[in-house]
Design a protein around this motif. Structure first.
Motif, PDB file in Angstrom:
ATOM      1  N   THR A  22       0.842  -1.201   0.000  1.00 20.54           N
ATOM      2  CA  THR A  22       0.000   0.000   0.000  1.00 20.54           C
ATOM      3  C   THR A  22       0.877   1.251   0.000  1.00 20.54           C
ATOM      4  OG1 THR A  22      -1.317  -1.247   1.577  1.00 20.54           O
ATOM      5  CG2 THR A  22      -2.021   1.005   1.125  1.00 20.54           C
ATOM      6  N   LEU A  23       0.455   2.259  -0.741  1.00 20.80           N
ATOM      7  CA  LEU A  23       1.165   3.537  -0.677  1.00 20.80           C
ATOM      8  C   LEU A  23       0.852   4.212   0.654  1.00 20.80           C
ATOM      9  CD1 LEU A  23       0.737   5.114  -4.222  1.00 20.80           C
ATOM     10  CD2 LEU A  23       2.757   4.030  -3.236  1.00 20.80           C
ATOM     11  N   VAL A  24       1.871   4.781   1.263  1.00 21.83           N
ATOM     12  CA  VAL A  24       1.671   5.402   2.571  1.00 21.83           C
ATOM     13  C   VAL A  24       0.632   6.521   2.513  1.00 21.83           C
ATOM     14  CG1 VAL A  24       2.804   6.870   4.278  1.00 21.83           C
ATOM     15  CG2 VAL A  24       3.848   4.733   3.594  1.00 21.83           C
ATOM     16  N   GLN A  25       0.592   7.247   1.381  1.00 20.78           N
ATOM     17  CA  GLN A  25      -0.343   8.367   1.293  1.00 20.78           C
ATOM     18  C   GLN A  25      -1.800   7.903   1.323  1.00 20.78           C
ATOM     19  OE1 GLN A  25       1.274  10.009  -2.172  1.00 20.78           O
ATOM     20  NE2 GLN A  25       0.065   8.849  -3.608  1.00 20.78           N
ATOM     21  N   ASP A  26      -2.035   6.611   1.080  1.00 20.60           N
ATOM     22  CA  ASP A  26      -3.410   6.116   1.121  1.00 20.60           C
ATOM     23  C   ASP A  26      -3.828   5.677   2.515  1.00 20.60           C
ATOM     24  OD1 ASP A  26      -3.530   6.568  -1.557  1.00 20.60           O
ATOM     25  OD2 ASP A  26      -2.958   4.525  -2.126  1.00 20.60           O
ATOM     26  N   LEU A  27      -2.897   5.771   3.484  1.00 22.50           N
ATOM     27  CA  LEU A  27      -3.231   5.354   4.846  1.00 22.50           C
ATOM     28  C   LEU A  27      -3.670   6.552   5.672  1.00 22.50           C
ATOM     29  CD1 LEU A  27      -0.209   3.006   5.650  1.00 22.50           C
ATOM     30  CD2 LEU A  27      -2.517   2.337   4.991  1.00 22.50           C
ATOM     31  N   SER A  28      -4.463   6.273   6.703  1.00 24.38           N
ATOM     32  CA  SER A  28      -4.833   7.343   7.629  1.00 24.38           C
ATOM     33  C   SER A  28      -3.609   7.689   8.466  1.00 24.38           C
ATOM     34  CB  SER A  28      -5.964   6.887   8.537  1.00 24.38           C
ATOM     35  OG  SER A  28      -5.458   5.958   9.471  1.00 24.38           O
ATOM     36  N   LEU A  29      -3.681   8.854   9.117  1.00 30.21           N
ATOM     37  CA  LEU A  29      -2.554   9.285   9.950  1.00 30.21           C
ATOM     38  C   LEU A  29      -2.211   8.245  11.012  1.00 30.21           C
ATOM     39  CD1 LEU A  29      -2.919  13.080  10.649  1.00 30.21           C
ATOM     40  CD2 LEU A  29      -1.004  11.870   9.636  1.00 30.21           C
ATOM     41  N   GLN A  34       1.319   6.275  11.540  1.00 31.77           N
ATOM     42  CA  GLN A  34       2.052   6.225  12.792  1.00 31.77           C
ATOM     43  C   GLN A  34       2.524   4.795  13.071  1.00 31.77           C
ATOM     44  OE1 GLN A  34       1.000   9.114  15.338  1.00 31.77           O
ATOM     45  NE2 GLN A  34       3.151   8.772  15.767  1.00 31.77           N
ATOM     46  N   MET A  35       1.636   3.853  12.792  1.00 30.61           N
ATOM     47  CA  MET A  35       1.979   2.448  13.022  1.00 30.61           C
ATOM     48  C   MET A  35       3.119   2.028  12.095  1.00 30.61           C
ATOM     49  SD  MET A  35       0.150   1.536  15.468  1.00 30.61           S
ATOM     50  CE  MET A  35      -1.291   2.111  16.347  1.00 30.61           C
ATOM     51  N   VAL A  36       3.102   2.555  10.882  1.00 34.06           N
ATOM     52  CA  VAL A  36       4.190   2.237   9.953  1.00 34.06           C
ATOM     53  C   VAL A  36       5.516   2.736  10.526  1.00 34.06           C
ATOM     54  CG1 VAL A  36       5.134   2.648   7.649  1.00 34.06           C
ATOM     55  CG2 VAL A  36       2.688   2.264   7.941  1.00 34.06           C
ATOM     56  N   GLU A  37       5.476   3.938  11.115  1.00 34.15           N
ATOM     57  CA  GLU A  37       6.691   4.478  11.747  1.00 34.15           C
ATOM     58  C   GLU A  37       7.179   3.532  12.847  1.00 34.15           C
ATOM     59  OE1 GLU A  37       8.609   7.367  11.667  1.00 34.15           O
ATOM     60  OE2 GLU A  37       7.358   9.058  11.075  1.00 34.15           O
ATOM     61  N   ILE A  38       6.234   3.031  13.633  1.00 31.62           N
ATOM     62  CA  ILE A  38       6.632   2.137  14.724  1.00 31.62           C
ATOM     63  C   ILE A  38       7.213   0.846  14.151  1.00 31.62           C
ATOM     64  CG2 ILE A  38       5.819   0.840  16.739  1.00 31.62           C
ATOM     65  CD1 ILE A  38       3.722   3.007  17.153  1.00 31.62           C
ATOM     66  N   ALA A  39       6.554   0.327  13.119  1.00 29.12           N
ATOM     67  CA  ALA A  39       7.061  -0.885  12.480  1.00 29.12           C
ATOM     68  C   ALA A  39       8.483  -0.661  11.966  1.00 29.12           C
ATOM     69  CB  ALA A  39       6.136  -1.294  11.331  1.00 29.12           C
ATOM     70  N   SER A  70      -1.217  13.077  18.909  1.00 31.18           N
ATOM     71  CA  SER A  70      -1.791  14.404  18.711  1.00 31.18           C
ATOM     72  C   SER A  70      -2.649  14.485  17.449  1.00 31.18           C
ATOM     73  CB  SER A  70      -0.695  15.465  18.693  1.00 31.18           C
ATOM     74  OG  SER A  70       0.203  15.218  17.655  1.00 31.18           O
ATOM     75  N   SER A  71      -2.440  13.600  16.470  1.00 29.74           N
ATOM     76  CA  SER A  71      -3.344  13.659  15.315  1.00 29.74           C
ATOM     77  C   SER A  71      -4.128  12.368  15.135  1.00 29.74           C
ATOM     78  CB  SER A  71      -2.598  14.023  14.039  1.00 29.74           C
ATOM     79  OG  SER A  71      -1.228  14.039  14.228  1.00 29.74           O
ATOM     80  N   LEU A  72      -4.255  11.589  16.193  1.00 28.19           N
ATOM     81  CA  LEU A  72      -4.987  10.332  16.057  1.00 28.19           C
ATOM     82  C   LEU A  72      -6.413  10.455  16.571  1.00 28.19           C
ATOM     83  CD1 LEU A  72      -2.414   7.606  17.114  1.00 28.19           C
ATOM     84  CD2 LEU A  72      -2.713   8.766  14.942  1.00 28.19           C
ATOM     85  N   SER A  73      -7.278   9.598  16.027  1.00 31.00           N
ATOM     86  CA  SER A  73      -8.645   9.540  16.540  1.00 31.00           C
ATOM     87  C   SER A  73      -8.647   8.681  17.790  1.00 31.00           C
ATOM     88  CB  SER A  73      -9.547   8.923  15.485  1.00 31.00           C
ATOM     89  OG  SER A  73      -9.167   7.577  15.313  1.00 31.00           O
ATOM     90  N   GLN A  74      -9.789   8.712  18.470  1.00 32.05           N
ATOM     91  CA  GLN A  74      -9.914   7.933  19.697  1.00 32.05           C
ATOM     92  C   GLN A  74      -9.587   6.471  19.441  1.00 32.05           C
ATOM     93  OE1 GLN A  74     -10.811   9.611  22.544  1.00 32.05           O
ATOM     94  NE2 GLN A  74     -10.054   7.735  23.497  1.00 32.05           N
ATOM     95  N   GLY A 114     -16.108  13.601  15.733  1.00 33.52           N
ATOM     96  CA  GLY A 114     -16.143  12.515  14.765  1.00 33.52           C
ATOM     97  C   GLY A 114     -14.785  11.868  14.687  1.00 33.52           C
ATOM     98  N   LEU A 115     -14.731  10.723  14.014  1.00 31.92           N
ATOM     99  CA  LEU A 115     -13.452  10.056  13.876  1.00 31.92           C
ATOM    100  C   LEU A 115     -12.645  10.766  12.797  1.00 31.92           C
ATOM    101  CD1 LEU A 115     -14.689   6.368  13.940  1.00 31.92           C
ATOM    102  CD2 LEU A 115     -13.950   7.822  15.829  1.00 31.92           C
ATOM    103  N   VAL A 116     -11.331  10.540  12.821  1.00 36.57           N
ATOM    104  CA  VAL A 116     -10.502  11.090  11.752  1.00 36.57           C
ATOM    105  C   VAL A 116     -11.001  10.514  10.431  1.00 36.57           C
ATOM    106  CG1 VAL A 116      -8.187  11.063  10.772  1.00 36.57           C
ATOM    107  CG2 VAL A 116      -8.494  11.414  13.221  1.00 36.57           C
ATOM    108  N   GLY A 117     -11.170  11.355   9.443  1.00 40.57           N
ATOM    109  CA  GLY A 117     -11.654  10.879   8.152  1.00 40.57           C
ATOM    110  C   GLY A 117     -13.167  10.984   8.024  1.00 40.57           C
ATOM    111  N   ALA A 118     -13.813  11.583   9.001  1.00 39.29           N
ATOM    112  CA  ALA A 118     -15.269  11.689   8.944  1.00 39.29           C
ATOM    113  C   ALA A 118     -15.715  12.839   8.042  1.00 39.29           C
ATOM    114  CB  ALA A 118     -15.844  11.870  10.344  1.00 39.29           C
ATOM    115  N   GLY A 119     -14.764  13.615   7.546  1.00 40.85           N
ATOM    116  CA  GLY A 119     -15.122  14.710   6.649  1.00 40.85           C
ATOM    117  C   GLY A 119     -15.249  16.046   7.346  1.00 40.85           C
ATOM    118  N   ARG A 120     -14.732  16.124   8.552  1.00 42.36           N
ATOM    119  CA  ARG A 120     -14.857  17.371   9.308  1.00 42.36           C
ATOM    120  C   ARG A 120     -14.002  18.476   8.696  1.00 42.36           C
ATOM    121  NH1 ARG A 120     -12.926  15.209  14.896  1.00 42.36           N
ATOM    122  NH2 ARG A 120     -11.357  14.402  13.463  1.00 42.36           N
TER     123      ARG A 120
END
Ligand SMILES: Nc1ncnc2c1ncn2[C@@H]1O[C@H](COP(=O)(O)OP(=O)(O)OP(=O)(O)O)[C@@H](O)[C@H]1O
Ligand SMILES: [Mg+2]
Lengths: 500, 336
Positions: free
Chosen positions: A141-148, A152-157, A174-178, A291-297
């Motif tokens: 998967t391209l990183v740009q297609d992933l949510s923030l 972050q998880m990719v960074e940890i990996a 700081s930029s993650l959803s619940q 709303g969750l991240v990606g909810a269109g806010r």
């Protein structure tokens, strides 16, 4: 690997670091045990990020000693740090988002076959790492297609793939959803079980209480104290951070509302054209969008501010229909937007504090196009004072300020404009507890003067504390509205996840 | 400010060295001509600086000069258009060229390098086409107009200054005021560093960028008039050739960063002067002219390296000084 008995995994002694005009760290000490989650907290500009950058070899200290397993080490580059097993996940993500997940994890260490990158192997070896961080996506998967959160998880990996024994996370949530935050907690706890030590920086004290085995507090670049697991309470942390008791967390008084200032009717955003969004904000009202991240806010705010052209619907300001062909039209109509991404959209990083604070107000304050230095200096002084921006002076380059202080500049730039309608996207991202209360107070004062405020926040606490009314979004549509009495975490969560 | 002092130092150094080796450098005629040429190149460098400050580039300056010069000669000598009208037409032409570049870059979102590279080719071809690739001479009929480029302005006694120097000074002052004293200049500098943040601040960044390209082409066009009159005849394939490189080099030497967001008009003018003095030195010191480009390349490179080195050294010195200061404060506290 030789064992060193009781020596802590990592010890830092008398570390100092100066930048022109600031002593970022003075004589700081810290220890980190094996399999420990150590939280480092402190106000904006206290020196947390600087300390971590030094441990990760991004910056070199002026003085001090670092010991790993009891042995003194010199960490003079990121490469050395990696070899020693120390990895830092920056306050701002550092991924090449045009590359795949696997390519990012192996960046700089690509497995080769006949001198060419062995993509197959790279992707195969990425799989178990992704499993370890609970990321359910293909390594291709391209990183740009992933949510923030996933990024972050990719960074940890990536950090795990170099065999990190010390994982440093600078404000990871700081930029993650619940939901993503919960996932991160699980990963952190799991890593601790596996013997990885974690240094965790956060301004969210709830998070610290949940995760930390021990807390180290920095104040003005110096050690301000330490709390063991049993001593960790909000009050104790705040007392050490601020140096005094914080008088009560901010609770918003309720007040009278005026006429609707901003109305959107059947607005269709470019990102989610299928759903028509309608809302209204009245003078003196503070409305939160949850709303969750990606909810269109963010897309909604962008459309309201004319950044993206709305595909349909109408926007009214004070009852009058407005056509927005760009932010300049929105500003003309009396709006302001504190954008989501301070580095890309909020600041001119290479310029100093003064022109950044005045940028949006220049036109209003000038006569015949000439710069008005007096007003500019006044705005700068006022905002540095009101928002307590920690900077050596108005002529410091914005790039060199701490993350939280940069965010304060973005806020200050828009507050200086004195808008009648204020839109804010994650306004307190990266801002410390004390300053947050001040900002809430400022926003409330504005509302009391009749400004209409519409803000997006992923922090439910912020929505509950600050908003007169919450609008909840889920996958591009508004799933409900909650007035003050009905606004609780559970109620927001239910609407935000689409469980109506 | 430091950058300006640096480049000023370089200018003085090159001038002194040349004057010591060959005192003829200080001869009245030589100085007059060097000043005159500095002014012509200064004018086009100021234009390019505007574009470079936005983070863009204009490679078409030389061809614009060629097209404007050729068109002017064609209108005046072949078509016998009246002088004011001809000047108006060619200035209008260069304005349109800038507008064309600006619109393509901001509205169609093409890259400045590509747009102006195509401009470089387009306008040179056009110049050669309208003149049938024949050189056009102004003859003696336009001696009055020619004063613009070669005129002498008496100052005190027998000391005279070239008229172009006064023209450039005027343009320079206007440009500097615009850049450092108006909000639009501020926008220009900010756009060069982060266009998105400026747009989000409610500024119509497109218009500012277009303005920069218009200024650049307009000054190139004006320079074209002066260059053509200076030689008193126009060679369509050669007039202004490679001048974009001198203009860009002057701007960069004078402290403009190609990354955008940085630059001062004074610096740019001094930068242009350094290049002209070097050119002059090569001529009067008997250095083979074949080496001209190499020498200019060398000086540019040395300037860029020196700038970096000095910057790093200064940062280190400053940090060391502050560390010392801090230590003394702490020991004071201890002893108190
Ligand atoms: N490269 C730099 N040049 C100059 N000053 C710097 C630089 N990096 C950090 N500073 C200064 O050092 C101090 C500490 O900054 P640091 O980023 O460590 O703070 P922080 O505790 O991480 O704050 P925040 O919570 O806002 O992220 C600040 O005053 C900051 O302005
Ligand atoms: Mg930080």
């Amino acid at each position: 690997m030789p064992s060193f008995g009781d020596a802590p995994l990592l010890e830092v002694h008398g570390l100092s670091k100066r930048f022109p005009g600031v002593a970022a760290l003075r004589n700081v000490s810290l220890t980190l045990q094996r399999s420990e989650v150590l939280a480092v907290i402190g106000e904006n500009g206290a020196g947390k990020s600087t300390l971590m950058k030094i441990l990760a070899g991004v910056q070199t200290p002026d003085a001090g000693e670092i010991r790993l397993n009891g042995q003194t080490v010199r960490i003079d580059s990121v490469h050395t740090a990696e070899k020693l097993g120390i990895a830092l996940i920056h306050q701002e993500l550092n991924l090449a988002d045009n590359l795949t997940v696997a390519a990012n994890v192996f960046l700089g260490r690509e497995p080769l076959r006949f001198g060419l990158i062995d993509t197959k192997r790279m992707e195969r070896e990425t799989l178990p790492l992704l499993a370890q961080v609970g990321l359910d996506c293909s390594p291709a998967t391209l990183v740009q297609d992933l949510s923030l959160g996933c990024q972050q998880m990719v960074e940890i990996a990536k950090a795990l793939s170099v065999g990190a024994r010390v994982l440093i996370m600078d404000e990871p949530t700081s930029s993650l959803s619940q939901h993503e935050t919960d996932q991160l907690y699980a990963v952190v706890k799991d890593l601790r079980q596996r013997g990885v030590s974690i240094v965790y920086i956060s301004h969210r004290l709830g998070e610290v209480t949940e995760l930390a085995d021990r807390v180290v507090v920095l104040r003005d670049g110096q050690n301000a104290g330490e709390l063991s697991r049993v001593e960790i309470t909000h009050e104790a942390m705040i007392r050490l951070m601020v140096g005094r008791d914080l008088s009560q967390l901010y609770q918003r008084p309720s007040h009278t509302l005026g006429e609707p200032l901003l109305e959107a009717y059947k607005l269709r955003t470019q990102a989610n054209p299928r759903h028509a969004l309608s809302l209204a904000v009245r003078a003196g009202e503070i409305v939160g969008i949850a709303g969750l991240v990606g909810a269109g806010r963010t897309d909604l705010l962008r459309a309201l501010f004319g950044i993206d052209r709305a595909l349909g619907g109408t926007i009214r300001v004070e009852g009058k229909k407005v056509e927005l062909s760009g932010p300049h039209d929105a500003i003309e109509a009396g709006m302001a937007l504190v954008p989501e991404d301070r580095k890309q959209q909020g600041l001119v990083l290479g310029m100093t504090v003064r022109p950044n604070l005045s940028l949006a107000s220049l036109l209003r304050d000038s006569s015949r196009g000439l710069l008005n230095h007096a007003v500019e200096n006044e705005i700068t002084a006022t905002m540095i004072r009101d928002l307590n921006i920690r900077t050596p002076g108005p002529e410091q380059t914005a790039q060199f300020l701490s993350g939280g202080n940069q965010q304060k500049i973005v806020l200050g730039k828009w507050l200086a404009m004195k808008p009648r309608i204020l839109l804010l996207d994650e306004p307190t991202r990266g801002i410390d507890v004390g300053a947050k209360q001040e900002i809430y107070r400022l926003l409330d004062n504005l509302a009391a003067q009749g400004v209409a405020i519409l803000f997006v926040s992923s922090e439910m606490e912020e929505i509950i504390r600050l908003a007169d009314r919450a609008i909840v979004m889920h996958e591009g549509r508004i799933t409900g509205e909650l007035d003050r009495a009905a606004c609780s975490e559970e109620a927001i969560m239910r609407l935000a996840t689409g469980n109506l | 400010m430091k950058k300006i002092l640096g480049i000023l130092g370089l200018l003085i150094f090159v001038c002194s060295l040349t004057a010591i080796i060959n005192p003829n450098f200080l001869g009245a005629t030589n100085l007059f001509n060097t000043l005159r040429w500095t002014s012509l190149f200064g004018i086009i460098s100021i234009g390019v600086a505007f574009v470079i400050i936005t983070g863009g580039i204009d490679l078409s300056v030389g061809s614009t000069i060629g097209l404007v010069g050729t068109t002017l000669a064609y209108l005046l000598t072949v078509r016998h258009v009246s002088t004011p009208l001809a000047i108006l037409i060619v200035l209008g032409l260069s304005l349109l060229i800038g507008l064309f570049h600006g619109l393509l870059i901001t509205k169609v979102k093409l890259q400045p390098f590509i747009v102006t590279l195509c401009g470089l080719l387009l306008y040179r071809g056009a110049a050669r086409f309208i003149s049938n690739d024949q050189s056009l001479g102004f003859g003696s009929a336009f001696a009055g107009l020619r004063e613009l480029a070669i005129g002498k302005v008496p100052i005190i006694g027998s000391v005279t200054l070239p008229l172009p120097l006064l023209i450039m000074t005027g343009i320079g002052i206007i440009a500097a005021v615009f850049l450092h004293r108006t909000i639009y200049g501020r926008y220009l500098l900010a756009i060069g560093r982060n266009e998105t943040a400026v747009r989000f601040s409610g500024i119509r960044t497109d218009r500012i960028v277009i303005l920069a390209y218009v200024v650049c082409s307009l000054l190139a066009g004006f320079g074209g008039i002066l260059f053509a009159l200076d030689v008193n005849s126009v060679q369509p394939s050669g007039l202004g050739e490679a001048y974009e490189l001198y203009a860009i080099a002057g701007a960069v030497l004078g402290g403009c960063s190609l990354r955008g967001g940085e630059g001062s008009i004074t610096g740019v003018i001094i930068g242009a002067a350094v290049l002209r003095v070097l050119y002059n030195a090569i001529n009067i010191l008997g250095i083979p002219t074949m080496l001209e480009y190499s020498i200019i390349g060398f000086v540019l490179l040395a300037g860029a390296i020196a700038d970096e080195v000095v910057k790093r050294y200064a940062a280190k010195r400053k940090a060391a000084r502050e560390l010392l200061a801090d230590d003394s404060v702490r020991s004071d506290e201890a002893s108190a």
